[in-house]
Design an enzyme around this catalytic site. Structure first.
Site, PDB file in Angstrom:
ATOM      1  N   HIS A 151      -1.044   2.189 -13.073  1.00 41.71           N
ATOM      2  CA  HIS A 151      -0.399   1.048 -13.725  1.00 41.71           C
ATOM      3  C   HIS A 151       1.067   1.423 -13.979  1.00 41.71           C
ATOM      4  CE1 HIS A 151      -0.019  -2.482 -16.300  1.00 41.71           C
ATOM      5  NE2 HIS A 151       0.588  -1.720 -17.200  1.00 41.71           N
ATOM      6  N   ASP A 209      -6.457  -2.281 -18.073  1.00 44.06           N
ATOM      7  CA  ASP A 209      -5.389  -1.288 -18.309  1.00 44.06           C
ATOM      8  C   ASP A 209      -5.612  -0.506 -19.601  1.00 44.06           C
ATOM      9  OD1 ASP A 209      -2.987  -3.713 -17.095  1.00 44.06           O
ATOM     10  OD2 ASP A 209      -4.181  -2.227 -16.005  1.00 44.06           O
ATOM     11  N   ARG A 249      -6.343  -7.862  -8.282  1.00 49.49           N
ATOM     12  CA  ARG A 249      -7.420  -8.721  -8.779  1.00 49.49           C
ATOM     13  C   ARG A 249      -8.033  -8.081 -10.015  1.00 49.49           C
ATOM     14  NH1 ARG A 249      -6.556 -13.302  -7.504  1.00 49.49           N
ATOM     15  NH2 ARG A 249      -8.702 -13.951  -7.825  1.00 49.49           N
ATOM     16  N   ILE A 250      -8.385  -8.917 -10.992  1.00 50.25           N
ATOM     17  CA  ILE A 250      -9.084  -8.412 -12.175  1.00 50.25           C
ATOM     18  C   ILE A 250     -10.564  -8.316 -11.841  1.00 50.25           C
ATOM     19  CG2 ILE A 250      -9.748  -8.949 -14.552  1.00 50.25           C
ATOM     20  CD1 ILE A 250      -6.964 -10.112 -14.961  1.00 50.25           C
ATOM     21  N   LEU A 251     -11.164  -7.181 -12.107  1.00 53.67           N
ATOM     22  CA  LEU A 251     -12.553  -6.933 -11.750  1.00 53.67           C
ATOM     23  C   LEU A 251     -13.463  -7.286 -12.925  1.00 53.67           C
ATOM     24  CD1 LEU A 251     -11.850  -3.533 -10.010  1.00 53.67           C
ATOM     25  CD2 LEU A 251     -12.599  -5.638  -8.849  1.00 53.67           C
ATOM     26  N   GLY A 261       0.777  -1.234   0.000  1.00 56.18           N
ATOM     27  CA  GLY A 261       0.000   0.000   0.000  1.00 56.18           C
ATOM     28  C   GLY A 261       0.806   1.279   0.000  1.00 56.18           C
ATOM     29  N   ASN A 270       1.321   3.305  -2.420  1.00 56.10           N
ATOM     30  CA  ASN A 270       0.542   4.351  -3.113  1.00 56.10           C
ATOM     31  C   ASN A 270      -0.613   4.819  -2.239  1.00 56.10           C
ATOM     32  OD1 ASN A 270       1.360   5.004  -6.015  1.00 56.10           O
ATOM     33  ND2 ASN A 270       1.577   2.785  -5.955  1.00 56.10           N
TER      34      ASN A 270
HETATM   35  C1  GRF Z   1       3.708  -1.718  -7.474  1.00 58.89           C
HETATM   36  O1  GRF Z   1       4.309  -2.624  -8.387  1.00 58.89           O
HETATM   37  C2  GRF Z   1       3.152  -0.561  -8.228  1.00 58.89           C
HETATM   38  O2  GRF Z   1       3.928  -0.314  -9.384  1.00 58.89           O
HETATM   39  C3  GRF Z   1       1.782  -1.018  -8.625  1.00 58.89           C
HETATM   40  O3  GRF Z   1       1.345  -1.904  -7.599  1.00 58.89           O
HETATM   41  C4  GRF Z   1       2.498  -2.418  -6.890  1.00 58.89           C
HETATM   42  C5  GRF Z   1       2.400  -2.242  -5.407  1.00 58.89           C
HETATM   43  O4  GRF Z   1       2.087  -0.921  -5.138  1.00 58.89           O
HETATM   44  N1  GRF Z   1       0.885   0.111  -8.738  1.00 58.89           N
HETATM   45  P1  GRF Z   1       1.772  -0.450  -3.606  1.00 58.89           P
HETATM   46  O5  GRF Z   1       3.096  -0.248  -2.946  1.00 58.89           O
HETATM   47  O6  GRF Z   1       0.993  -1.580  -2.930  1.00 58.89           O
HETATM   48  O7  GRF Z   1       0.996   0.837  -3.757  1.00 58.89           O
END
Ligand code: GRF
Length: 195
Positions: free
Chosen positions: A109, A145, A91-93, A12, A14
């Site tokens: 992405h 994507d 997961r693919i939604l 997490g 991001n």
């Molecule tokens: C990373 O590979 C990022 O590039 C992609 O999801 C993965 C984990 O991201 N968006 P996070 O640290 O869990 O946000």
């Protein structure tokens, strides 16, 4: 004030940046962090930041995506989100789930879409000998994507880069891009952000 739910599957990083960005005069606030993995490390970080969490273990649904999503919808709808952010959500939604939130659901992405949809984006960029790489925030549509791009951030590919080295460089760009795009999206401003 827009209500933001963030879906994660792992650490997490991001999500943390998004939560940290939603303060002061930011037009949105986090209302739920949900994961398909009850052991996702990001859940504990969300709780430490005071954001409500929920976990629905997708492994309990043995590949029945619709059943997993129906279980996820419970806590998700209880949070009354205006915006969903997929952040490291693996997961693919189903099209049904996506259509329910279409126009309100963002994803980040780790490639410069339309290049390299799917997995192993950094290895593929290195394999192709690309001079640059990066990340994309886009609206989620039923095609994986593939939705309208809301923002991109570019990083150089350096000599000797391994996929892990490039992933780390792209991840720092993700942490700059996603909060900037979310703020603009929550404010209802059009246009894309390029970093
Ligand atoms: C990373 O590979 C990022 O590039 C992609 O999801 C993965 C984990 O991201 N968006 P996070 O640290 O869990 O946000």
């Amino acid at each position: 004030m827009k209500r933001v739910a963030i879906l994660i599957s792992g650490g997490g990083s991001n999500m943390i940046r998004l939560v940290e960005s939603m303060t002061g005069d930011h037009p949105a606030r986090p209302v739920l962090i949900a994961s398909n993995d009850p052991f996702a490390a990001g859940l504990a970080k969300a709780e430490a930041m005071g954001v409500p969490t929920a976990a629905v273990d997708h492994r309990g649904f043995r590949g029945d995506r619709a059943a997993f999503e129906a279980a996820l919808l419970g806590p998700l709808l209880d949070a009354r989100p205006d915006i969903l952010c997929l952040a490291g959500f693996m997961r693919i939604l189903t099209p049904g789930f996506v259509e329910r939130f279409q126009g309100q659901m963002l994803n980040i992405h780790p490639s410069l879409l339309p290049k390299y949809p799917g997995l192993h984006t950094h290895a593929r960029a290195l394999e192709a000998g690309d001079a640059e790489a990066g990340c994309t925030v886009h609206l989620v549509t039923p095609v994986l994507d593939d939705g309208p791009v809301l923002g991109q951030a570019r990083v150089p590919v350096l000599a000797g880069d391994t996929p892990d080295a490039l992933a780390a460089r792209v991840l720092t760009a993700e942490h700059r891009l996603y909060p900037a795009v979310l703020r603009r999206f929550a404010a209802g401003q059009a246009g894309r952000i390029d970093l």
